[in-house]
Design an enzyme around this catalytic site. Structure first.
Site, PDB file in Angstrom:
ATOM      1  N   THR A 132      -6.761   6.878   9.930  1.00 28.37           N
ATOM      2  CA  THR A 132      -6.677   5.779   8.977  1.00 28.37           C
ATOM      3  C   THR A 132      -7.954   4.964   9.147  1.00 28.37           C
ATOM      4  OG1 THR A 132      -5.399   3.834   8.292  1.00 28.37           O
ATOM      5  CG2 THR A 132      -5.365   4.377  10.628  1.00 28.37           C
ATOM      6  N   THR A 133      -8.134   3.945   8.308  1.00 22.81           N
ATOM      7  CA  THR A 133      -9.370   3.160   8.384  1.00 22.81           C
ATOM      8  C   THR A 133      -9.515   2.540   9.770  1.00 22.81           C
ATOM      9  OG1 THR A 133      -8.924   2.612   6.085  1.00 22.81           O
ATOM     10  CG2 THR A 133     -10.709   1.423   7.153  1.00 22.81           C
ATOM     11  N   ARG A 148       3.301  19.025   0.599  1.00 22.54           N
ATOM     12  CA  ARG A 148       3.691  20.253  -0.103  1.00 22.54           C
ATOM     13  C   ARG A 148       2.870  20.494  -1.369  1.00 22.54           C
ATOM     14  NH1 ARG A 148       8.716  22.323   1.938  1.00 22.54           N
ATOM     15  NH2 ARG A 148       8.314  22.127   4.154  1.00 22.54           N
ATOM     16  N   HIS A 168      -5.698   3.508  -1.643  1.00 18.27           N
ATOM     17  CA  HIS A 168      -7.024   3.885  -1.142  1.00 18.27           C
ATOM     18  C   HIS A 168      -7.322   5.289  -1.653  1.00 18.27           C
ATOM     19  CE1 HIS A 168      -9.763   4.312   2.689  1.00 18.27           C
ATOM     20  NE2 HIS A 168     -10.410   4.538   1.565  1.00 18.27           N
ATOM     21  N   ARG A 197      -7.013  12.900   0.466  1.00 14.04           N
ATOM     22  CA  ARG A 197      -5.917  13.411   1.297  1.00 14.04           C
ATOM     23  C   ARG A 197      -4.549  12.870   0.871  1.00 14.04           C
ATOM     24  NH1 ARG A 197      -7.031  10.267   6.963  1.00 14.04           N
ATOM     25  NH2 ARG A 197      -9.062  11.224   6.740  1.00 14.04           N
ATOM     26  N   HIS A 198      -4.518  11.731   0.200  1.00 12.65           N
ATOM     27  CA  HIS A 198      -3.215  11.249  -0.293  1.00 12.65           C
ATOM     28  C   HIS A 198      -3.285  10.849  -1.777  1.00 12.65           C
ATOM     29  CE1 HIS A 198      -5.066   7.552   1.178  1.00 12.65           C
ATOM     30  NE2 HIS A 198      -4.697   7.734   2.444  1.00 12.65           N
ATOM     31  N   GLU A 252     -10.918  -9.318   3.684  1.00  8.89           N
ATOM     32  CA  GLU A 252      -9.655  -8.891   4.284  1.00  8.89           C
ATOM     33  C   GLU A 252      -9.949  -8.640   5.759  1.00  8.89           C
ATOM     34  OE1 GLU A 252      -7.296  -5.926   2.285  1.00  8.89           O
ATOM     35  OE2 GLU A 252      -6.432  -5.241   4.176  1.00  8.89           O
ATOM     36  N   ARG A 269      -9.363   8.017  -1.173  1.00  7.31           N
ATOM     37  CA  ARG A 269     -10.313   8.477  -0.156  1.00  7.31           C
ATOM     38  C   ARG A 269     -11.171   9.601  -0.713  1.00  7.31           C
ATOM     39  NH1 ARG A 269      -8.864   6.719   5.310  1.00  7.31           N
ATOM     40  NH2 ARG A 269     -10.493   8.122   5.965  1.00  7.31           N
ATOM     41  N   GLY A 304       1.118  -1.207   4.381  1.00  4.86           N
ATOM     42  CA  GLY A 304       1.496   0.109   3.887  1.00  4.86           C
ATOM     43  C   GLY A 304       2.456   0.860   4.769  1.00  4.86           C
ATOM     44  N   HIS A 305       1.962   1.304   5.935  1.00  2.05           N
ATOM     45  CA  HIS A 305       2.722   2.262   6.733  1.00  2.05           C
ATOM     46  C   HIS A 305       4.132   1.785   7.075  1.00  2.05           C
ATOM     47  CE1 HIS A 305       3.907   4.534  10.332  1.00  2.05           C
ATOM     48  NE2 HIS A 305       3.317   5.536   9.697  1.00  2.05           N
ATOM     49  N   HIS A 331      -3.567  -4.167   8.128  1.00  2.00           N
ATOM     50  CA  HIS A 331      -3.674  -3.008   9.009  1.00  2.00           C
ATOM     51  C   HIS A 331      -2.697  -3.122  10.186  1.00  2.00           C
ATOM     52  CE1 HIS A 331      -5.737   0.787   9.773  1.00  2.00           C
ATOM     53  NE2 HIS A 331      -5.174   0.606  10.952  1.00  2.00           N
ATOM     54  N   GLY A 332      -1.737  -2.231  10.177  1.00  2.00           N
ATOM     55  CA  GLY A 332      -0.787  -2.163  11.293  1.00  2.00           C
ATOM     56  C   GLY A 332       0.233  -3.285  11.312  1.00  2.00           C
ATOM     57  N   ASN A 382       0.853  -1.186   0.000  1.00  2.00           N
ATOM     58  CA  ASN A 382       0.000   0.000   0.000  1.00  2.00           C
ATOM     59  C   ASN A 382       0.897   1.247   0.000  1.00  2.00           C
ATOM     60  OD1 ASN A 382      -1.393   2.288   1.092  1.00  2.00           O
ATOM     61  ND2 ASN A 382      -3.076   0.938   1.635  1.00  2.00           N
ATOM     62  N   ASP A 436      -0.096   4.483  -0.187  1.00  2.00           N
ATOM     63  CA  ASP A 436      -0.820   5.718   0.144  1.00  2.00           C
ATOM     64  C   ASP A 436       0.089   6.777   0.774  1.00  2.00           C
ATOM     65  OD1 ASP A 436      -3.121   4.455  -0.656  1.00  2.00           O
ATOM     66  OD2 ASP A 436      -3.941   4.201   1.361  1.00  2.00           O
ATOM     67  N   HIS A 437       0.968   6.334   1.684  1.00  2.00           N
ATOM     68  CA  HIS A 437       1.716   7.339   2.444  1.00  2.00           C
ATOM     69  C   HIS A 437       2.898   7.940   1.688  1.00  2.00           C
ATOM     70  CE1 HIS A 437      -1.094   7.080   5.524  1.00  2.00           C
ATOM     71  NE2 HIS A 437      -0.789   5.854   5.890  1.00  2.00           N
ATOM     72  N   GLU A 450      -8.700   0.238  -2.790  1.00  2.00           N
ATOM     73  CA  GLU A 450      -9.515   0.278  -1.578  1.00  2.00           C
ATOM     74  C   GLU A 450     -10.489   1.429  -1.730  1.00  2.00           C
ATOM     75  OE1 GLU A 450      -7.055   0.795   1.802  1.00  2.00           O
ATOM     76  OE2 GLU A 450      -5.983  -1.068   1.498  1.00  2.00           O
TER      77      GLU A 450
END
Ligand code: PXP
Length: 248
Positions: free
Chosen positions: A100-101, A18, A43, A49-50, A151, A45, A213-214, A191-192, A7, A9-10, A70
């Site tokens: 986050t979700t 920026r 994702h 936002r990303h 999932e 959203r 992802g993160h 997730h996480g 993922n 996204d970040h 997603e």
């Protein structure tokens, strides 16, 4: 082998800090593929936002492995997905104010809306996965809707504050995986998950796909995306073959 959906996204979160052009999540996706990613997950959203629509459109053309979009159960985003045609769509709950979700999709409470959305996506040949809590009632609902995959939301495991809490959450994931598989539903999780806690998750025999992802993006800042994905693929393989360190 477990598939790893990376993922990104970040990477887009950093770019949006920026509102510029870099880092480009498309470039990160290509590096993730070179590191062995089996899929790219994004994702889109509602608040953008990303990830932006532009990112998904270019990824659709460039990603050689599967693209997993997603998305919330909402009319606009379904229309977008039906135009873009990702290999896979994962339906997630979405709240504007969340970081986050949070939590899984309550399929039971939104049965009709989820069914309609799934139908539209399936008609376009998109495989639909439902992001749900590891809860027998949600698995039954997913089964009733003929879901191809679920999932399981791993937050209660990855965010557990005590060893006992983590062990209980892990057991729920183990039991839920068994139940979903007995209905013929493919089992994904995410997730996480990180380089420390992924081992017991990868050891669950029914797990076919992890979306992470993160932790990968965080490591990529220090070692590069390609290496971060190589490291995660290694950790997952260790978890699966039982040579990884146990987290609890
Ligand atoms: N799977 C789903 C459905 C998600 O919403 C997210 C977060 O965007 C992830 C996996 C990845 O979670 P993390 O970034 O914590 O690895």
């Amino acid at each position: 082998m477990i598939r790893l959906g990376v993922n990104i996204d970040h990477v887009a979160t950093l770019r949006q800090a920026r509102l510029g052009l870099e880092p480009d999540p498309v470039a990160a996706a290509m590096e993730a593929v070179l590191g062995g990613a089996d899929g790219i997950t994004v994702h889109l959203r509602e608040d953008r936002r990303h990830i932006q629509e532009r990112d998904v459109r270019i990824l659709r053309q460039m990603v050689p492995c599967g693209l997993n979009l997603e998305m919330a159960v909402s009319r606009d985003i379904i229309a977008f997905a039906c135009e873009i045609l990702p290999e896979e769509a994962t339906l997630v709950p979405e709240k504007r104010e969340e970081l986050t979700t949070e939590g899984g999709l309550d399929v039971l409470a939104h049965l009709a809306a989820v069914e309609e959305c799934m139908g539209q996506l399936k008609d376009r040949g998109i495989m639909v996965s439902l992001f749900i809590d590891p809860d027998p009632r949600q698995i039954e609902a997913a089964h009733r809707l003929g879901s191809y995959a679920v999932e399981f939301q791993t937050a209660s495991y990855s965010e557990a504050k005590t060893a006992t809490g983590r062990a209980e959450s892990l057991q729920r994931l183990v039991d839920s995986s068994r139940m979903a598989a007995s209905h013929g539903i493919h089992v994904h999780m995410g997730h996480g998950l990180n380089y420390q806690n992924v081992f017991p998750i990868a050891a669950i025999p029914q797990v076919e796909e992890l979306n992470i992802g993160h932790s990968i993006v965080a490591r990529s800042v220090l070692v590069g995306m390609r290496q971060a994905v190589i490291d995660m693929k290694g950790a997952i393989a260790q978890g699966r073959n039982g040579t990884g360190l146990r987290h609890h």
